[in-house]
Design a protein around this motif. Structure first.
Motif, PDB file in Angstrom:
ATOM      1  N   ASP A 395       0.263  -1.407   0.209  1.00 57.71           N
ATOM      2  CA  ASP A 395      -0.253   0.225  -0.620  1.00 57.71           C
ATOM      3  C   ASP A 395       0.890   1.787  -0.051  1.00 57.71           C
ATOM      4  N   ASN A 396       1.436   1.346   1.018  1.00 58.74           N
ATOM      5  CA  ASN A 396       2.746   2.496   0.565  1.00 58.74           C
ATOM      6  C   ASN A 396       3.517   2.737  -0.318  1.00 58.74           C
ATOM      7  N   VAL A 397       4.028   1.232  -0.977  1.00 53.65           N
ATOM      8  CA  VAL A 397       4.457   1.779  -2.399  1.00 53.65           C
ATOM      9  C   VAL A 397       3.933   2.430  -2.943  1.00 53.65           C
ATOM     10  N   ARG A 398       2.948   2.051  -3.226  1.00 53.56           N
ATOM     11  CA  ARG A 398       2.067   2.553  -4.238  1.00 53.56           C
ATOM     12  C   ARG A 398       1.682   3.857  -3.866  1.00 53.56           C
ATOM     13  N   ASP A 399       1.739   4.548  -2.839  1.00 51.47           N
ATOM     14  CA  ASP A 399       1.205   6.204  -2.024  1.00 51.47           C
ATOM     15  C   ASP A 399       2.188   6.582  -2.451  1.00 51.47           C
ATOM     16  N   LEU A 400       3.441   6.411  -2.020  1.00 48.44           N
ATOM     17  CA  LEU A 400       4.964   7.214  -2.520  1.00 48.44           C
ATOM     18  C   LEU A 400       5.006   7.176  -3.309  1.00 48.44           C
ATOM     19  N   ALA A 401       4.283   6.989  -4.467  1.00 45.51           N
ATOM     20  CA  ALA A 401       4.436   7.001  -6.009  1.00 45.51           C
ATOM     21  C   ALA A 401       3.917   8.537  -6.433  1.00 45.51           C
ATOM     22  N   GLN A 402       3.044   9.002  -5.480  1.00 49.10           N
ATOM     23  CA  GLN A 402       2.238  10.362  -5.003  1.00 49.10           C
ATOM     24  C   GLN A 402       3.678  11.513  -4.970  1.00 49.10           C
ATOM     25  N   PHE A 403       4.284  11.054  -4.633  1.00 52.31           N
ATOM     26  CA  PHE A 403       5.495  12.166  -3.939  1.00 52.31           C
ATOM     27  C   PHE A 403       7.059  12.016  -4.430  1.00 52.31           C
ATOM     28  N   ALA A 404       7.183  11.114  -5.998  1.00 50.60           N
ATOM     29  CA  ALA A 404       7.975  11.417  -6.632  1.00 50.60           C
ATOM     30  C   ALA A 404       8.748  12.672  -6.857  1.00 50.60           C
ATOM     31  N   PRO A 405       9.818  12.328  -7.378  1.00 51.28           N
ATOM     32  CA  PRO A 405      10.648  13.959  -7.709  1.00 51.28           C
ATOM     33  C   PRO A 405      10.462  13.427  -9.177  1.00 51.28           C
ATOM     34  N   THR A 406      10.234  12.546  -9.392  1.00 53.86           N
ATOM     35  CA  THR A 406      10.616  12.472 -11.006  1.00 53.86           C
ATOM     36  C   THR A 406       9.745  11.660 -11.720  1.00 53.86           C
ATOM     37  N   PRO A 407       9.041  11.542 -13.028  1.00 54.54           N
ATOM     38  CA  PRO A 407       8.484  10.379 -13.798  1.00 54.54           C
ATOM     39  C   PRO A 407       8.899   9.263 -13.574  1.00 54.54           C
ATOM     40  N   GLU A 408       9.693   8.815 -13.619  1.00 54.77           N
ATOM     41  CA  GLU A 408      10.553   7.950 -13.497  1.00 54.77           C
ATOM     42  C   GLU A 408      10.467   6.997 -12.392  1.00 54.77           C
ATOM     43  N   ALA A 409      11.135   7.920 -11.446  1.00 52.94           N
ATOM     44  CA  ALA A 409      10.655   7.121  -9.941  1.00 52.94           C
ATOM     45  C   ALA A 409       9.325   6.438  -9.463  1.00 52.94           C
ATOM     46  N   LYS A 410       8.335   7.584 -10.544  1.00 51.45           N
ATOM     47  CA  LYS A 410       6.449   7.608  -9.626  1.00 51.45           C
ATOM     48  C   LYS A 410       5.765   6.055 -10.549  1.00 51.45           C
ATOM     49  N   ALA A 411       6.551   5.780 -11.982  1.00 50.68           N
ATOM     50  CA  ALA A 411       5.900   5.112 -12.667  1.00 50.68           C
ATOM     51  C   ALA A 411       6.606   3.687 -12.222  1.00 50.68           C
ATOM     52  N   TYR A 412       8.159   3.997 -11.649  1.00 50.28           N
ATOM     53  CA  TYR A 412       9.020   2.661 -10.795  1.00 50.28           C
ATOM     54  C   TYR A 412       8.275   1.886  -9.755  1.00 50.28           C
ATOM     55  N   LEU A 413       8.121   3.272  -8.732  1.00 53.19           N
ATOM     56  CA  LEU A 413       7.369   3.179  -7.823  1.00 53.19           C
ATOM     57  C   LEU A 413       5.450   2.083  -7.865  1.00 53.19           C
ATOM     58  N   LEU A 414       4.904   2.998  -8.437  1.00 53.58           N
ATOM     59  CA  LEU A 414       3.627   2.240  -8.829  1.00 53.58           C
ATOM     60  C   LEU A 414       3.362   1.259 -10.030  1.00 53.58           C
ATOM     61  N   ASN A 415       4.194   0.408 -10.512  1.00 51.49           N
ATOM     62  CA  ASN A 415       4.082  -0.435 -11.004  1.00 51.49           C
ATOM     63  C   ASN A 415       4.686  -2.095 -10.103  1.00 51.49           C
ATOM     64  N   LEU A 416       5.428  -1.797  -9.100  1.00 43.65           N
ATOM     65  CA  LEU A 416       6.138  -2.357  -8.150  1.00 43.65           C
ATOM     66  C   LEU A 416       5.046  -2.165  -7.039  1.00 43.65           C
ATOM     67  N   GLY A 417       3.949  -1.485  -6.735  1.00 52.48           N
ATOM     68  CA  GLY A 417       3.075  -1.215  -6.177  1.00 52.48           C
ATOM     69  C   GLY A 417       1.708  -2.035  -5.964  1.00 52.48           C
ATOM     70  N   GLN A 418       1.408  -2.558  -7.278  1.00 46.03           N
ATOM     71  CA  GLN A 418       0.049  -2.167  -8.112  1.00 46.03           C
ATOM     72  C   GLN A 418      -0.296  -4.001  -8.203  1.00 46.03           C
ATOM     73  N   ASP A 419       1.303  -4.110  -8.808  1.00 43.93           N
ATOM     74  CA  ASP A 419       0.854  -6.470  -9.000  1.00 43.93           C
ATOM     75  C   ASP A 419       2.010  -6.892  -7.621  1.00 43.93           C
ATOM     76  N   LYS A 420       0.943  -7.514  -6.610  1.00 40.28           N
ATOM     77  CA  LYS A 420       1.017  -8.564  -5.911  1.00 40.28           C
ATOM     78  C   LYS A 420       1.986  -9.732  -6.410  1.00 40.28           C
ATOM     79  N   GLU A 421       2.512  -9.480  -7.382  1.00 42.06           N
ATOM     80  CA  GLU A 421       3.430 -11.034  -7.687  1.00 42.06           C
ATOM     81  C   GLU A 421       4.490 -10.210  -7.942  1.00 42.06           C
TER      82      GLU A 421
END
Length: 708
Positions: A395-421
């Motif tokens: 949950d927190n991995v996904r939520d942290l994406a909104q505070f990311a300093p760069t678009p790349e960091a945001k995409a990285y966290l969303l990918n990591l937090g949205q997929d369980k596997e």
């Protein structure tokens, strides 16, 4: 003027009575002496003997009051949850019952997400803060959610005790207006898996409450608690959308706390890391002492293997006369986080240079409780108040994406937090904490948009770690000892990178410092503590009462089963039995089953046990099990309990007590072994074994001190 009544007694009668009142022989004088002694003894009670303990009240003291804090009752907050919901303007209440803090953390996460994602004003509620009967007053337009944990032999958490008693015993209660959902935390290694949530749901349904969905259950036996919770949460949110018609909004952080710098404050005004030892439930308050600064008077290594460590530590209570303990109690250690992780998080947030600036923490929501002492500082937050070494939940991995300093960091966290596997694979390989995750997602820019309020709200707060006291209060009343195995495990995909347990490595660093040696893993801590309060090898600690106790009479037979550091309380038991024998009292027969890997590496207290066995003679039998002894098949304590089953049954039939200390999985296997032996020896069936097991536990003749 005298207020006593006046009597006119004739002189002749007084003269006649005096004949009988005057002692005439040795027996009369002896009787008068006895009566006089009894009278004097009674009159001196509380002065010369049976004096009340002047520090007894401190066992029930709420330490936060010493620092200018206030109890909730002092604020005269209502104990009526329906009234509280109305006053605070809340539509949803998430009740929590938590022993270790996990259920509490889930409750806060859930309430926050309900507010942000579904636009429903939600609050959390400690079950001990409200009168249980007022739950019946919650109107049908509002929702109640219960997140409760089970520990030990199906026991409720301390703060659930009052609610547990009410839901189990109440009659003539109507909850027909109550709409609810429930989630339980448990572990299938324990016999009574998730019993607390089962009892709660059974009681709610009995009184007519309306369940929104089937009860959810987490199983921590294989570390699945986090994903079990998230899966149940998504099912709950489907109910919100499909049945309740709630509209889902974009998840965007809305703070319930305000954390801001206040340079007008002086260092003397701040909380620099002293433990927040608030104890909320009356039952917990009665079981725990206040937190004090205690010296470690002696520390020694118990393992002979160079790559593994197990510490014996003697804690000195002499500077705190109000503290005391009883054999079988627990000692709680409040740790600090390692310097490397503290510095990493300060750097990645870009606030390293402002680490000492005073911070004020204020509630923006009337229902929010501030549990970190305020005012404080960033360095104190990360060093002493927040569990910054814990893995980051999905949950927190996904939520942290909104505070990311760069678009790349945001995409990285969303990918990591949205997929369980994807997340499961990542976390198993890295066991990554917050600082490392932020560093990995964006190594070149500081996370300056990540507010401290988010971290205070979402990162678990540091709680003490409990250790079974391994000394006898009869033999060593002012120096309780603990036995701590140092937790260090390699990452599955990278054996060269180690996961270090926070508290045990903190204790190892203190032990090494006393020898003027560095921590074997190169980890450093701020060992002097806040304001140098811990300088000279001290710790913040408190004592918690335990039910894991010796029987009142030394003649009672004992069966003790331990693996690893589970031996700690039995060292104390045997030490006390040796002392009882030494002063000439009778001691009953005992069997100690102890398991470890190898007798040449981790057979802790071996020499002491041999000495105690010699002192106790035939009264003590020690049976060992070694799981990694070269050239021999693996043996575990449950195997040896089965092998000596008839001896065990004999002692139990003679009124003996059975004790198990160690991991819950081991305790479960030990109970199975004893049950099978009962079948063989007595010819019992499963029902008879179960009835016997329930009866012996109800009488406290079978006790467990287990974990994991």
């Amino acid at each position: 003027m005298s207020t006593f009544p006046q009597f006119n007694i004739p002189p002749e009668l007084l003269q006649e009575l005096s004949k009988y009142a005057t002692p005439t022989g040795l027996a009369d004088y002896a009787a008068l002496a006895v009566l006089g002694g009894v009278g004097a003894t009674y009159l001196s009670r509380g002065l010369l003997w049976d004096k009340p303990d002047p520090y007894h009240h401190l066992w029930f003291e709420r330490p936060q009051l010493k620092n200018g804090g206030q109890l909730r009752s002092a604020n005269k907050e209502t104990r009526n949850i329906a009234q509280k919901l109305e006053e605070a303007g809340k539509n949803v209440v998430v009740f929590w019952g938590s022993q270790s803090g996990t259920a509490e953390g889930f409750a806060h996460r859930l309430a926050r997400e309900i507010s942000i994602r579904w636009g429903q004003d939600a609050m959390t509620a400690d079950l001990s803060d409200y009168d249980p009967v007022t739950i019946s007053e919650i109107p049908n337009a509002k929702l109640a959610i219960f997140v409760v944990s089970t520990y030990g032999e199906g026991d409720p958490s301390d703060n659930t005790a009052e609610f547990w008693s009410w839901i189990s015993k109440a009659t003539d209660v109507s909850l027909s207006n109550l709409r609810y959902a429930a989630f339980g935390l448990g572990n299938t290694n324990y016999k009574f898996y998730n019993r607390v949530v089962d009892v709660v749901v059974e009681g709610l349904d009995k009184f007519g409450a309306q369940a929104l969905m089937p009860v959810g259950k987490a199983n921590d036996a294989e570390g699945a608690t986090e994903e079990d919770f998230m899966s149940w949460k998504e099912d709950l949110f489907k109910i919100f959308k499909d049945k309740l018609g709630f509209e889902e909004a974009e998840a965007k952080y809305i703070p319930s706390l305000k954390v801001e710098e206040d340079e007008s404050l002086e260092p003397i005004d701040l909380h620099h890391g002293e433990p927040n030892s608030r104890i909320e439930a009356p039952k917990a308050a009665a079981q725990s002492s206040a937190v004090r600064t205690l010296s470690i008077s002696e520390s020694r290594e118990l393992f002979t293997a160079s790559d593994r460590h197990c510490l014996h530590m003697d804690i000195d209570l002499s500077s705190q006369p109000e503290l005391g303990y009883k054999t079988g109690d627990h000692l709680a250690i409040w740790p600090g986080n390692p310097d490397i992780e503290v510095e990493r998080l300060l750097d990645v947030l870009g606030i390293s240079s402002r680490r000492d600036i005073p911070l004020g923490i204020k509630a923006l929501d009337a229902a929010e409780k501030i549990t970190i002492p305020t005012p404080t500082s960033s360095i104190a937050l990360f060093r002493y108040y927040l569990e910054i070494c814990a893995p980051v939940n999905r949950d927190n991995v996904r939520d942290l994406a909104q505070f990311a300093p760069t678009p790349e960091a945001k995409a990285y966290l969303l990918n990591l937090g949205q997929d369980k596997e994807t997340y499961a694979s990542f976390i198993n390989r890295t066991h990554i904490n917050l600082g490392r995750l932020l560093q990995l997602a964006c190594p070149n820019k500081p996370w300056s948009n990540l507010p401290l309020s988010y971290l205070v709200e979402t990162i678990p707060h540091i709680k003490p770690r409990f250790y079974s006291i391994s000394s006898s209060s009869v033999v060593s009343p002012r120096k309780p000892s603990i036995t701590a195995i140092v937790s260090t495990s390699p990452l599955p995909d990278n054996p060269n990178e180690l996961i270090h347990g926070v508290t045990s490595n903190y204790l190892l660093a203190i032990s090494q410092q006393a020898r003027s040696q560095p921590h074997p893993g190169g980890i450093t801590y701020h060992l002097n503590g806040p304001g140098d309060a811990l300088e000279g090898g001290k710790v913040f600690a408190h004592i918690r009462r335990s039910k894991f106790k010796l029987p009142l009479t030394g003649k009672t037979p004992l069966v003790m089963v331990a693996a690893g550091t589970g031996l700690a309380p039995f060292r104390a038991f045997l030490s006390e039995r040796c002392q009882v024998l030494k002063i000439g009292k009778e001691v009953g027969p005992m069997i100690l089953f102890f398991g470890c890997r190898n007798p040449n590496e981790d057979y802790i207290y071996r020499e002491e046990l041999e000495e105690m066995q010699q002192a106790l003679g035939e009264r003590l039998q020690i049976v060992t099990a070694f799981s990694r002894l070269e050239g021999s098949p693996r043996q575990y304590v449950q195997d040896r309990v089965a092998e000596f089953g008839e001896d065990v049954v004999k002692l139990l039939d003679e009124g003996g007590n059975f004790y198990v200390c160690g991991r819950a999985g081991m305790a479960r296997e030990v109970e199975k072994a004893v049950g099978l032996t009962m079948k063989d020896v007595k010819g019992w069936n499963d029902d008879e074994v179960n009835n016997w097991s329930k009866a012996i536990k109800k009488k406290n003749k079978w006790q467990e001190d287990v974990w994991g």
